[in-house]
Design an enzyme around this catalytic site. Structure first.
Site, PDB file in Angstrom:
ATOM      1  N   HIS A   1       2.269 -10.858  14.775  1.00  0.00           N
ATOM      2  CA  HIS A   1       3.521 -11.224  15.658  1.00  0.00           C
ATOM      3  C   HIS A   1       2.365 -13.336  16.007  1.00  0.00           C
ATOM      4  O   HIS A   1       3.847 -13.416  16.908  1.00  0.00           O
ATOM      5  CB  HIS A   1       3.281  -9.971  17.045  1.00  0.00           C
TER       6      HIS A   1
ATOM      7  N   THR B   1       0.872  -1.045   0.050  1.00  0.00           N
ATOM      8  CA  THR B   1       0.494   0.025   0.003  1.00  0.00           C
ATOM      9  C   THR B   1       1.421   1.285  -0.028  1.00  0.00           C
ATOM     10  O   THR B   1       1.427   1.055   0.424  1.00  0.00           O
ATOM     11  CB  THR B   1      -0.760  -0.237   1.217  1.00  0.00           C
TER      12      THR B   1
END
Length: 358
Positions: free
Chosen positions: A329, A277
């Site tokens: 994560h 992006t």
């Protein structure tokens, strides 16, 4: 003969849609394949065409009604009564529905793509407030944004890249590249190829969590965020690791053109293993992009800004860009995420290898 106008087949993940304003009214003549009404779903806007030519005899469902696949929404009169003649008496095969993609969660248009004009924003009279319902598309975007933040353990790591080597290489080859391939040499081919090289070293960044399993993807299918008149969309650049710079630039230019023309397909907007992006095209200096589930990582590009940096003990001015990698994560440790971003930086600062097939 009376012919039903039915809602087209929807995808497995789309159960229903909302009818937008009718483009034709009862008593009006319609031509076969002419759009009668738009259907807004959670993901896209579909055009419902007339299956035959004739006169619009009846509207079974009104604007704002929630309808399902194959539901009858209108009736067309054909033949002499409908003024369409004998040739229109038999309905033609249903034309493929044109899709207008829903806005994506965290996308931006590539810098090599011309920006379309922004739609005019609704306003209120001074001293007054106004209220209107959120569209199904905006509701879906809100749902995905909140779900992404509640589902994934998102963390963002940052770095910066000296864009001077890329700028110099583009300046040197852009004329030859455009003549040879018929497309401009933009930044996205460098970033896509740098990402593909980094993913070869760190395939976990291209993987995804599915329940208690890790899904390892054999291909790099990169979502490229593009601006369109109806919102921001992310078509997928399939098997990006196999594409030349020219093929990447041509594909992105094609995506951008068809996004403006509302001709992207559901298949082109589905899937993807990684996303890029670019907030820089709108002037963003730094941001934290949001994951596009079930993907585990997204790279954020930003505006190129001349800044003083230290090189060999000297302060010099260089065109610098901040990079941001948001990752899940739960799957990706900080070490892998940081090293992946460093690998992207290294590839961009020595870009000759990225442009080896011009």
């Amino acid at each position: 003969m009376k012919i039903d106008v039915r809602v087209p087949t929807l995808s497995d993940s789309v159960a229903s849609g909302t009818l937008l304003p009718w483009r034709k009214q009862v008593g009006e003549m319609v031509a076969r394949d002419e759009t009668l009404v738009d259907l807004e779903t959670d993901k896209v806007i579909l055009e419902i065409p007339a299956p035959v030519s004739g006169t619009l005899l009846e509207l079974r469902r009104e604007e704002g009604a929630v309808v399902k696949a194959d539901e009858v929404v209108a009736v067309i009169e054909t033949g002499e009564n409908g003024g369409a003649g004998v040739a229109a008496a038999k309905p033609a095969p249903a034309a493929p529905a044109t899709v207008v993609p829903a806005p994506a969660a965290s996308p931006v248009q590539p810098p090599s793509t011309p920006l379309p004009a922004a739609p005019a924003a609704a306003s209120s009279a001074p001293g007054e407030s106004r209220r209107e319902p959120l569209s199904r598309l905006r509701l879906r975007v809100a749902e995905r944004l909140v779900a992404a933040q509640h589902t994934a353990a998102m963390l963002t790591t940052f770095n910066e890249v000296n864009m001077q080597p890329v700028n110099e290489l583009r300046q040197r080859f852009k004329a030859e590249f455009e003549v040879k391939h018929g497309v401009k040499l933009g930044y996205m081919s460098f970033f896509v190829r740098a990402v593909c090289r980094a993913l070869e070293q760190f395939p976990l960044v291209n993987a995804a969590i599915d329940g208690n399993d890790i899904v390892w993807h054999g291909d790099v299918d990169i979502g490229i965020a593009i601006s369109s008149p109806r919102g921001l969309v992310v078509p997928i650049l399939r098997r990006a690791q196999t594409l030349s710079p020219a093929a990447i630039e041509a594909a992105i230019a094609d995506f951008a053109r068809r996004a403006r023309e509302s001709r992207l397909t559901l298949e082109e907007l589905s899937g993807g293993t990684f996303s890029i992006t670019n907030g820089g095209v709108f002037g963003s200096l730094l941001s934290t992009p949001i994951l596009n589930p079930p993907q585990s990582a997204i790279l954020g590009m930003h505006t190129i800004q001349e800044r003083p940096v230290a090189e060999s003990g000297q302060v010099v001015i260089r065109p610098m860009m901040y990079l941001a990698l948001t990752y899940d994560h739960r799957l990706i440790d900080g070490r892998d995420a940081v090293q992946f971003l460093v690998a992207v930086k290294a590839a961009l600062e020595a870009p000759e290898a990225l442009l080896s097939e011009i």
